[in-house]
Design a protein around this motif. Structure first.
Motif, PDB file in Angstrom:
ATOM      1  N   LEU A 174      -1.178   4.940   3.986  1.00  0.00           N
ATOM      2  CA  LEU A 174      -2.457   4.264   3.905  1.00  0.00           C
ATOM      3  C   LEU A 174      -2.281   3.138   4.537  1.00  0.00           C
ATOM      4  O   LEU A 174      -1.423   2.010   4.486  1.00  0.00           O
ATOM      5  CB  LEU A 174      -2.709   3.884   2.295  1.00  0.00           C
ATOM      6  N   ASN A 175      -3.313   2.504   5.469  1.00  0.00           N
ATOM      7  CA  ASN A 175      -3.248   1.459   6.269  1.00  0.00           C
ATOM      8  C   ASN A 175      -4.506   0.443   6.200  1.00  0.00           C
ATOM      9  O   ASN A 175      -5.531   0.866   5.538  1.00  0.00           O
ATOM     10  CB  ASN A 175      -3.250   1.665   7.936  1.00  0.00           C
ATOM     11  N   LEU A 177       0.636  -1.229   0.040  1.00  0.00           N
ATOM     12  CA  LEU A 177       0.000   0.044  -0.024  1.00  0.00           C
ATOM     13  C   LEU A 177       0.943   1.186   0.000  1.00  0.00           C
ATOM     14  O   LEU A 177       1.956   1.141   0.696  1.00  0.00           O
ATOM     15  CB  LEU A 177      -1.017   0.176   1.127  1.00  0.00           C
TER      16      LEU A 177
END
Length: 65
Positions: free
Chosen positions: A20-21, A16
């Motif tokens: 962004l998790n 990612l």
């Protein structure tokens, strides 16, 4: 299926973009497994009931030629 997702999830998260998790928010595995077990037991019960009724009351169904 969720075990496969959990196995590859770290690889997906590592790909990612920065900032962004990713996380698994909802796991419906227990509900789906419970539902499948309930459907299987209901089908077995229905089959047993139909079998008993057919053998105990064979004259209820008219003979068709």
């Amino acid at each position: 299926m969720i075990s496969g997702v959990r196995a590859v999830f770290p690889d997906i998260v590592s790909q990612l973009p920065a900032g962004l998790n990713g996380e698994i928010v909802y796991d419906s595995t227990a509900f789906v497994n419970s539902s499948i077990t309930e459907v299987e037991s209901t089908l077995i019960e229905a089959l047993l009931i139909v079998t008993v009724v057919v053998f105990l009351f064979p004259g209820l169904a008219p003979a068709r030629c």
